[in-house]
Enzyme design. Structure first.
Site, PDB file in Angstrom:
ATOM      1  N   CYS A 111      -9.643  -0.232   3.889  1.00 51.59           N
ATOM      2  CA  CYS A 111      -9.011  -1.470   3.225  1.00 51.59           C
ATOM      3  C   CYS A 111      -9.363  -2.844   4.061  1.00 51.59           C
ATOM      4  O   CYS A 111      -9.121  -3.780   3.583  1.00 51.59           O
ATOM      5  CB  CYS A 111      -7.639  -1.357   3.282  1.00 51.59           C
ATOM      6  N   GLU A 163      -2.269  -4.227   1.009  1.00 48.14           N
ATOM      7  CA  GLU A 163      -2.565  -3.218   2.013  1.00 48.14           C
ATOM      8  C   GLU A 163      -1.725  -2.059   1.386  1.00 48.14           C
ATOM      9  O   GLU A 163      -1.284  -1.798   0.232  1.00 48.14           O
ATOM     10  CB  GLU A 163      -1.931  -3.680   3.206  1.00 48.14           C
ATOM     11  N   ASN A 164      -1.815  -0.944   2.350  1.00 46.09           N
ATOM     12  CA  ASN A 164      -1.192   0.277   2.142  1.00 46.09           C
ATOM     13  C   ASN A 164      -2.213   0.774   0.880  1.00 46.09           C
ATOM     14  O   ASN A 164      -1.508   1.535   0.053  1.00 46.09           O
ATOM     15  CB  ASN A 164       0.293   0.370   1.598  1.00 46.09           C
ATOM     16  N   CYS A 165      -3.279   0.596   0.630  1.00 44.13           N
ATOM     17  CA  CYS A 165      -3.867   0.898  -0.640  1.00 44.13           C
ATOM     18  C   CYS A 165      -4.786   2.327  -0.155  1.00 44.13           C
ATOM     19  O   CYS A 165      -5.593   2.693  -0.176  1.00 44.13           O
ATOM     20  CB  CYS A 165      -5.183   0.173  -0.942  1.00 44.13           C
ATOM     21  N   LEU A 166      -3.669   3.390   0.056  1.00 37.92           N
ATOM     22  CA  LEU A 166      -4.159   4.767   0.388  1.00 37.92           C
ATOM     23  C   LEU A 166      -4.672   5.485  -0.669  1.00 37.92           C
ATOM     24  O   LEU A 166      -4.447   5.193  -1.691  1.00 37.92           O
ATOM     25  CB  LEU A 166      -2.816   5.345   1.160  1.00 37.92           C
TER      26      LEU A 166
END
Lengths: 139, 119
Positions: free
Chosen positions: B3, B116-119
């Site tokens: 990311c 964010e936290n684009c897992l």
């Protein structure tokens, strides 16, 4: 990292959404990246629909002090205000945000300065809380 | 997926605007944002901005000012619901406005970094 992710998806999923996660924060907000990492973990878990709560204890209770209005905001190396992220936790379905009473009083922290969503718990409850979550991550 | 990879960037030139964007088309400098920039970024996504788009974009900018985060889908829906009511705080509504991925596309138009936290 990609490699690791692929390997783990073949095995049993490490975190089932039916399991509840407790993120335990024991360090002050600035000075190391641990506090930031704990928030990132909670936000990621919340964004993925995992049932996640946080427990602030020992030096970790400093993280709950709301300093968004301060002229010089504290910022991590990522340039983000800790308080701003704390205030985002409820909208990411992270909660409750538990704060240990004894840790607060030992440090003389004025409860009026805590984040609105903080919930103060008696120290005797801590052990039961730790036992009631299937997954506990300590930062 | 990484990311935080800033390896590629391009200059997007629309009308008199010259915007520096990352490989996914997000503004690199948040201060470059303007309504004209938003329209240019929307055009890249094939979106024609009307008032329904603007109210969501304004909310996203407010979200970012308050929380210093670009929301992912769940918090975005929740935030829109709390501010614009439950008819608009639904993923289907946001999906129609900002296909195919409302959190990413609307964040881009609002000039915010990638969620964010684009897992």
């Amino acid at each position: 990292m990609n490699q690791a992710t692929h390997n783990s998806t073949d095995a049993v999923s490490p975190v089932s959404t039916t399991k509840r996660l407790l993120v335990v924060c024991r360090t002050a907000p600035y000075g190391s990246s641990l506090a930031r990492e704990s928030l990132e973990t909670a936000l990621a878990a919340g964004a993925m629909g995992i049932n996640v709560a946080m427990l602030f204890i020992d030096e970790g209770v400093w993280q709950l002090i709301d300093n968004r209005d301060a002229h010089h905001k504290g910022h991590t190396e990522t340039g983000k205000s800790h308080s701003a992220t704390i205030s985002a936790l409820p909208i990411y379905d992270v909660g409750p945000l538990l704060a240990d009473k004894e840790s607060l009083s030992q440090r003389g922290i004025d409860l009026g300065r805590l984040a609105d969503d903080a919930e103060i718990i008696e120290t005797v409850q801590v052990i039961n809380i730790l036992n009631s979550y299937e997954i506990v991550l300590s930062f | 997926m990484n990311c935080h990879d800033y390896t590629a960037m391009t200059i997007l030139t629309v009308k008199e605007l010259s915007l520096t964007v990352d490989e996914d088309g997000h503004l690199l400098n948040l201060s470059d944002w303007s309504e004209a920039a938003a329209e240019a970024l929307a055009e890249e996504e094939g979106i024609n901005m009307d008032e329904r788009h603007w109210e969501v974009v304004e909310l996203l900018r407010e979200f970012h000012t308050t929380f210093e985060l670009s929301p992912t889908m769940r918090p975005l829906v929740k935030y829109v619901k709390s501010r614009l009511g439950k008819d608009k705080g639904r993923s289907i509504y946001l999906m129609q406005l900002f296909p195919p991925s409302p959190a990413r596309v609307a964040s881009k138009i609002a000039g915010l970094p990638k969620p964010e936290n684009c897992l």
